[in-house]
Design a protein around this motif. Structure first.
Motif, PDB file in Angstrom:
ATOM      1  N   SER A  85       7.525  -5.504 -32.856  1.00 46.21           N
ATOM      2  CA  SER A  85       8.457  -4.529 -33.424  1.00 46.21           C
ATOM      3  C   SER A  85       8.747  -4.795 -34.901  1.00 46.21           C
ATOM      4  O   SER A  85       8.557  -5.898 -35.409  1.00 46.21           O
ATOM      5  CB  SER A  85       9.768  -4.547 -32.637  1.00 46.21           C
ATOM      6  OG  SER A  85      10.424  -5.793 -32.775  1.00 46.21           O
ATOM      7  N   GLY A  86       9.231  -3.747 -35.584  1.00 47.18           N
ATOM      8  CA  GLY A  86       9.687  -3.882 -36.958  1.00 47.18           C
ATOM      9  C   GLY A  86       8.596  -4.253 -37.928  1.00 47.18           C
ATOM     10  O   GLY A  86       8.820  -5.023 -38.865  1.00 47.18           O
ATOM     11  N   ASN A  87       7.398  -3.688 -37.753  1.00 49.46           N
ATOM     12  CA  ASN A  87       6.301  -3.907 -38.693  1.00 49.46           C
ATOM     13  C   ASN A  87       5.782  -2.558 -39.164  1.00 49.46           C
ATOM     14  O   ASN A  87       6.523  -1.569 -39.150  1.00 49.46           O
ATOM     15  CB  ASN A  87       5.199  -4.738 -38.026  1.00 49.46           C
ATOM     16  CG  ASN A  87       5.542  -6.214 -37.959  1.00 49.46           C
ATOM     17  OD1 ASN A  87       5.440  -6.921 -38.944  1.00 49.46           O
ATOM     18  ND2 ASN A  87       5.971  -6.673 -36.791  1.00 49.46           N
ATOM     19  N   ARG A  88       4.528  -2.522 -39.574  1.00 50.25           N
ATOM     20  CA  ARG A  88       3.947  -1.277 -40.077  1.00 50.25           C
ATOM     21  C   ARG A  88       2.661  -0.934 -39.343  1.00 50.25           C
ATOM     22  O   ARG A  88       1.726  -0.377 -39.920  1.00 50.25           O
ATOM     23  CB  ARG A  88       3.684  -1.402 -41.576  1.00 50.25           C
ATOM     24  CG  ARG A  88       4.947  -1.643 -42.397  1.00 50.25           C
ATOM     25  CD  ARG A  88       4.628  -1.896 -43.862  1.00 50.25           C
ATOM     26  NE  ARG A  88       5.851  -2.027 -44.662  1.00 50.25           N
ATOM     27  CZ  ARG A  88       5.864  -2.324 -45.963  1.00 50.25           C
ATOM     28  NH1 ARG A  88       4.733  -2.553 -46.600  1.00 50.25           N
ATOM     29  NH2 ARG A  88       7.009  -2.421 -46.613  1.00 50.25           N
ATOM     30  N   PHE A  89       2.621  -1.264 -38.070  1.00 49.75           N
ATOM     31  CA  PHE A  89       1.439  -0.958 -37.277  1.00 49.75           C
ATOM     32  C   PHE A  89       1.275   0.554 -37.140  1.00 49.75           C
ATOM     33  O   PHE A  89       2.259   1.293 -37.012  1.00 49.75           O
ATOM     34  CB  PHE A  89       1.541  -1.596 -35.893  1.00 49.75           C
ATOM     35  CG  PHE A  89       1.448  -3.101 -35.915  1.00 49.75           C
ATOM     36  CD1 PHE A  89       0.281  -3.733 -36.313  1.00 49.75           C
ATOM     37  CD2 PHE A  89       2.534  -3.883 -35.556  1.00 49.75           C
ATOM     38  CE1 PHE A  89       0.191  -5.114 -36.339  1.00 49.75           C
ATOM     39  CE2 PHE A  89       2.456  -5.268 -35.579  1.00 49.75           C
ATOM     40  CZ  PHE A  89       1.284  -5.890 -35.979  1.00 49.75           C
ATOM     41  N   THR A  90       0.036   0.997 -37.144  1.00 49.95           N
ATOM     42  CA  THR A  90      -0.276   2.419 -37.057  1.00 49.95           C
ATOM     43  C   THR A  90      -1.292   2.659 -35.954  1.00 49.95           C
ATOM     44  O   THR A  90      -1.782   1.732 -35.312  1.00 49.95           O
ATOM     45  CB  THR A  90      -0.830   2.931 -38.397  1.00 49.95           C
ATOM     46  OG1 THR A  90      -1.969   2.123 -38.770  1.00 49.95           O
ATOM     47  CG2 THR A  90       0.207   2.842 -39.495  1.00 49.95           C
ATOM     48  N   GLY A  91      -1.612   3.933 -35.759  1.00 54.89           N
ATOM     49  CA  GLY A  91      -2.634   4.287 -34.787  1.00 54.89           C
ATOM     50  C   GLY A  91      -2.110   4.413 -33.371  1.00 54.89           C
ATOM     51  O   GLY A  91      -0.905   4.374 -33.117  1.00 54.89           O
ATOM     52  N   ARG A  92      -3.039   4.535 -32.441  1.00 55.69           N
ATOM     53  CA  ARG A  92      -2.709   4.709 -31.035  1.00 55.69           C
ATOM     54  C   ARG A  92      -2.706   3.367 -30.324  1.00 55.69           C
ATOM     55  O   ARG A  92      -3.282   2.385 -30.797  1.00 55.69           O
ATOM     56  CB  ARG A  92      -3.727   5.644 -30.371  1.00 55.69           C
ATOM     57  CG  ARG A  92      -3.860   6.989 -31.071  1.00 55.69           C
ATOM     58  CD  ARG A  92      -5.034   7.779 -30.528  1.00 55.69           C
ATOM     59  NE  ARG A  92      -4.785   8.218 -29.163  1.00 55.69           N
ATOM     60  CZ  ARG A  92      -4.269   9.401 -28.848  1.00 55.69           C
ATOM     61  NH1 ARG A  92      -3.955  10.257 -29.816  1.00 55.69           N
ATOM     62  NH2 ARG A  92      -4.085   9.751 -27.603  1.00 55.69           N
ATOM     63  N   LEU A  93      -2.057   3.342 -29.183  1.00 50.74           N
ATOM     64  CA  LEU A  93      -2.048   2.113 -28.391  1.00 50.74           C
ATOM     65  C   LEU A  93      -3.388   1.945 -27.694  1.00 50.74           C
ATOM     66  O   LEU A  93      -3.912   2.904 -27.111  1.00 50.74           O
ATOM     67  CB  LEU A  93      -0.936   2.162 -27.342  1.00 50.74           C
ATOM     68  CG  LEU A  93       0.503   2.067 -27.829  1.00 50.74           C
ATOM     69  CD1 LEU A  93       1.446   1.925 -26.635  1.00 50.74           C
ATOM     70  CD2 LEU A  93       0.694   0.903 -28.761  1.00 50.74           C
ATOM     71  N   PRO A  94      -3.942   0.744 -27.722  1.00 50.97           N
ATOM     72  CA  PRO A  94      -5.207   0.534 -27.005  1.00 50.97           C
ATOM     73  C   PRO A  94      -4.982   0.548 -25.501  1.00 50.97           C
ATOM     74  O   PRO A  94      -3.983   0.035 -24.996  1.00 50.97           O
ATOM     75  CB  PRO A  94      -5.656  -0.853 -27.490  1.00 50.97           C
ATOM     76  CG  PRO A  94      -4.387  -1.546 -27.870  1.00 50.97           C
ATOM     77  CD  PRO A  94      -3.471  -0.476 -28.402  1.00 50.97           C
TER      78      PRO A  94
END
Length: 951
Positions: free
Chosen positions: A296-305
């Motif tokens: 949590s609280g980051n800058r992850f993008t895209g869809r969940l694998p």
């Protein structure tokens, strides 16, 4: 208080420094070492009572363990003995000591050199004390046998000594929850035998080196809440035995290194609150033993694998506050041991239940789920009834701020353990199902901003644990059920902006813990309940109910009308209470014309009396018109030089007033400091020479009764904060009200920004401190439920040390009701600071109106421009000007020209952006003031937390 040592012990304690001479002493080194230690500490519970200096040895002492062959002390365990004082050098005489535990005491002071220089010491635990200061460079001198050291939960500061690298046997190091700082010594990473390393809750900085790969025995690392930066090193993947990795709340950047997939034994991975980016890697399923995954609280993008679904041991999954998108993969249903799931604050979309109710779902797989948070996304669809049927162990459910439709399923009653339910800000319709009463563990129920209709079910009375009930901004109707008055634990209730009708149950006044009950903007009628909160309820909470009456709405309730006068012409006793009737029961009721005549006569009599009284008052006023308002030195706060004049009620919150003796002109032009929408401010002096400020209210015709006035003012008088002007007292008469407050000598912020002619310009540091201090003062007001309503630069005073103090807060509470037109008339001088929603009569006024005014104030401080500036043929609105400059990348052009060459732009730009966010046209998009304070503190110290404010 330390004990007094006998002479021979004093001699001995001095010889401790000269160790070679101690060898020939005839008495036992261990015994005397412990007695010297005891003399340096305070033992409030008498836990060291058995430590007798006349004993043959120390083996019988409490907390002491000896070697049975040599009678030498090998363990000293005083954990939780409540000892205070300082660590003396007596313990250095325990040459055979293997274990020293002084944890959970109140020891203070610093730790001297060579403290662990006891060659046989294996375990040192000084945790949970008040020890402070820097560790000396040779703290870990001669620590070849040391295997475990814990210094956690103290106040140690400075850098970690490089001598720790000489402790080659170390298996566990815990220095968490201190104030250590600086870069970690290179020698630390050479401790190949280390199994556990806890550095969390300090201020360590720098990058984690690739040499961490040499620490191949590591089982646990905790670097949480420091200032570590750079990328997560690839070398961490070589620590194959790692079971727990906590890198949260730092400043790590980049992607999660692929080498982490090698940590096949890892069950805990937490990287919360950093600046990590990219996709969540598909290889995550190779960490098959993961039980906790927190990204949590980051800058992850895209869809969940979809590979996430292979983590069958996973119990806690937290992906909140990222930039993830797409629908949730149905494979997640394979994580059958999930107990806590948080997908909130992302951009997920699709059916809310698609991942839970895939075709692979086996019956009962949600039985472990305790907490589910999917709020603030773009989920659609209905809440399926099967959710409520299967997740019977659910404690917390948050689906708020999505686009859910349909009704609340009746099967909600199956959630017997549910404590928290938030379905707010969706498109739910239908009624609140009666089965809600079966959720008897519910403490918070939040359903606002939906399309719910119908009535509140009376079955809600079974939810006896309910503390918070928020149903505002729906289409609920009918009367408010008496069942609510049976919820004795209720603290917060918001039923505003609905279509409720009827009379409020009188029993609501008996709710013992009620702190807020908002029924504004409904169609309620009749008298407000008496007792409890309703005796002091805010007018705001009951506004816009035209047929509601009571003190809070400043509308008196009609009394019980008398029965018509009935005359019986056949009666012979007109004085009788019961008039006899003729057999045919005929009555004659007074005619309407007779009643009108009686009323007219009464009106004439009353009119004569009123005119007479007014004439007397005019004559009295004329005789007193030449007398200035004065403070008298007597018991009363008098406004006449004659003893026969009326005097009012003076109350000073800090004791009896010591005003200047003799008649003293108080409210005259010479002492006038300024005036605003609520009154004029004058300066006066106390007998001791201390100045005070006195505001003469000009809203007397609107002020409440004396009782309500005093209730509001006394509440304001209890507020004390370094960034708020302290209210010292008040004066009351029906025609005149004064507020007495501390005098702030440095003028107001408006003068400093726009009206100074002496060339002195506020520096950026001064401006930033004023911004932060003002935010802190406003945040405290909001926590206490007080809205300022008149936030502007002239209401921010500057004291002699440059600290800001917010003034004129809470004065709108003196009005009988929060009428938009009255309010806007009183604060018309705040042009440019007023939130746009104040122009709409039907919009709820909240703390976000203050946030808007504060945002304008921030931009005013940075730019040095007024909120609205008039040119010859144009009008410039500050917010629009700065926002346009930001959009065009010209924000630096907006900065006050008097400061531009001296500014740290890394602070100025995010402060300006914060001002723009606070002035958002949509109130819900504005942060609250507590968040504003946190953001400002982070802007000033950007490395103090892992999640910064993006500029």
């Amino acid at each position: 208080m330390t004990a007094t040592l006998p002479l021979h012990l004093l001699v001995f304690s001095s010889l401790l420094v000269l160790r070679p001479l101690a060898v020939n002493l005839s008495f036992n080194d261990d015994l005397l070492g412990l007695i010297v230690f005891k003399a340096d500490v305070h033992d409030p519970d008498g836990r060291l009572a058995s430590w007798d200096e006349d004993a043959d040895d120390a083996c019988g002492f409490a907390g002491v363990k000896c070697n049975p062959r040599s009678n030498r002390v090998v363990e000293l365990d005083l954990d939780g003995f409540s000892l205070s004082g300082r660590l003396g050098r007596g313990l250095l005489q325990l040459e055979c000591l293997r274990k020293l535990s002084l944890a959970r005491n109140n020891l203070t002071g610093s730790v001297g050199s060579g403290f662990v220089g006891m060659r046989n010491l294996r375990t040192l635990d000084l945790s949970r004390n008040g020890l402070s200061g820097a560790l000396p460079g040779d703290f870990f001198w001669q620590c070849g046998s040391l295997m475990s050291v814990s210094l956690s939960n103290n106040r140690f500061s400075g850098e970690l000594p490089g001598s720790i690298g000489s402790c080659s046997m170390l298996a566990s190091v815990n220095v968490s929850s201190n104030m250590f700082s600086g870069v970690l010594p290179d020698s630390l990473w050479s401790l190949s035998g280390l199994r556990s390393l806890d550095l969390s809750d300090n201020s360590f900085e720098g990058e984690i080196p690739e040499s961490i790969k040499g620490m191949y025995n590591l089982r646990s690392i905790a670097f949480r809440k420091n200032r570590f930066s750079g990328k997560i090193p690839d070398g961490i993947g070589n620590c194959f035995l790692l079971r727990s990795v906590d890198l949260s709340e730092n400043v790590f950047i980049g992607r999660i290194p692929d080498t982490i997939q090698r940590l096949a034994m890892c069950s805990y991975l937490n990287v919360r609150g950093n600046y990590l980016e990219g996709d969540i890697p598909d290889w995550i399923n190779r960490m098959g033993r993961l039980e906790v995954l927190n990204l949590s609280g980051n800058r992850f993008t895209g869809r969940l694998p979809s590979s996430l679904g292979n983590l069958q041991s996973l119990q806690v999954l937290d992906l909140s506050r990222n930039r993830l998108s797409g629908s949730l993969p149905g494979s997640l249903s394979g994580c059958k041991n999930l107990s806590s799931v948080d997908f909130s604050d992302n951009s997920f979309s699709g059916d809310v239940a698609s991942w839970i109710f895939s075709s692979k779902l086996s019956n009962g797989s949600l039985q472990m789920l305790k907490s589910l948070d999917m709020s603030s996304n773009f989920f659609t669809g209905q809440i399926p009834a099967v959710l409520w049927e299967m997740a019977s162990s659910l404690l917390s459910l948050n689906l708020s701020n999505n686009s859910l439709t349909g009704s609340i399923p009746a099967s909600i009653g199956n959630l017997k353990a549910l404590n928290f339910l938030d379905l707010s800000i969706n498109r739910l319709n239908g009624t609140i199902p009666p089965e809600i009463g079966q959720a008897t563990s519910m403490r918070e129920m939040r359903l606002p901003k939906n399309r719910l209709s119908g009535s509140i079910p009376s079955s809600i009375e079974a939810c006896s644990a309910l503390m918070t009930l928020i149903l505002s901004e729906n289409s609920l109707s009918d009367s408010i059920p008496i069942a609510i008055s049976k919820l004795v634990n209720l603290q917060f209730v918001d039923l505003s902006f609905n279509n409720f009708t009827g009379v409020l149950p009188k029993q609501l006044g008996s709710l013992p813990r009620l702190l807020d009950f908002n029924i504004s903007h409904n169609h309620l009628q009749g008298e407000l309940p008496l007792g409890g909160l309703f005796n002091t309820i805010s007018p705001f909470s009951v506004s816009d109910n035209p047929e509601l009456c009571g003190a809070a709405v400043n509308r008196s309730c009609p009394g019980v009308l008398p029965k018509p006068i009935v005359l019986n012409p056949n009666s012979t006793d007109v004085s009788s209470g019961s008039l006899p009737e003729t057999p045919d029961h005929k009555r004659i009721i007074l005619s309407i014309s007779a009643l009108v005549a009686i009323g007219a006569a009464a009106a004439i009599v009353i009119g004569v009396i009123v005119i007479t009284v007014l004439n007397l008052q005019v004559q009295s006023s004329a005789s007193k018109s030449a007398a200035p308002l004065t403070f008298s030195a007597g018991d009363d706060f008098s406004f006449s030089p004659t003893s026969g004049a009326d005097s009012g009620k003076l109350v000073m919150f800090s004791g009896e007033p010591e005003f200047s003796t003799g008649t003293h002109a108080l409210l005259n032009k010479d002492g006038e400091l300024g005036h605003g929408g609520f009154g004029t401010v004058y300066r006066a002096a106390l007998r001791d020479g201390r100045s005070i400020a006195i505001k003469k209210l000009t809203v007397s015709s609107l002020v409440k009764s004396q009782e309500e006035f005093e209730r509001v003012v006394k509440r304001l008088g209890k507020i004390r904060h370094s960034n708020l002007v302290a209210l010292e007292g008040y004066y009351w008469t029906p025609s005149l009200q004064l507020l007495i407050s501390e005098f702030v000598s440095g003028g107001n912020l408006c003068e400093h920004l726009h009206e100074r002619s002496d060339g002195n310009v506020l520096s950026w540091n001064e401006r930033f401190n004023i911004t932060l201090g003002t935010a802190k003062g406003l945040a405290l007001l909001h926590r206490m439920g007080i809205i300022h309503y008149n936030m502007k630069s002239s209401n921010v005073l500057i004291d002699s040390s440059g600290e800001p103090k917010v003034a004129d807060f809470g004065l709108a509470g003196l009005l009988p009701m929060l009428d938009h037109y009255v309010l806007s008339g009183k604060i018309q001088s705040a042009l440019g600071y007023m939130a746009p929603e104040l122009a709409c009569r039907t919009v709820k006024i909240t703390e976000k109106c203050d946030v808007y005014g504060f945002g304008v104030l921030v931009l005013e401080i940075v730019t040095g421009k007024r909120p609205v500036e008039y040119m010859e043929d144009d009008v410039t609105v500050l917010c629009d000007m700065v926002r346009g400059a930001f959009e065009e990348g010209r924000e630096e052009e907006c900065v006050d020209r008097r400061l531009r060459d001296k500014l740290p732009i890394e602070e100025v730009r995010p402060v300006m952006k914060l001002g723009l966010i606070c002035t958002s046209q949509v109130p819900s998009n504005r942060p609250d003031m507590v968040e504003v304070v946190n953001i400002l503190e982070l802007i000033r110290c950007p490395s103090s937390a892992g999640q910064g404010f993006s500029s």
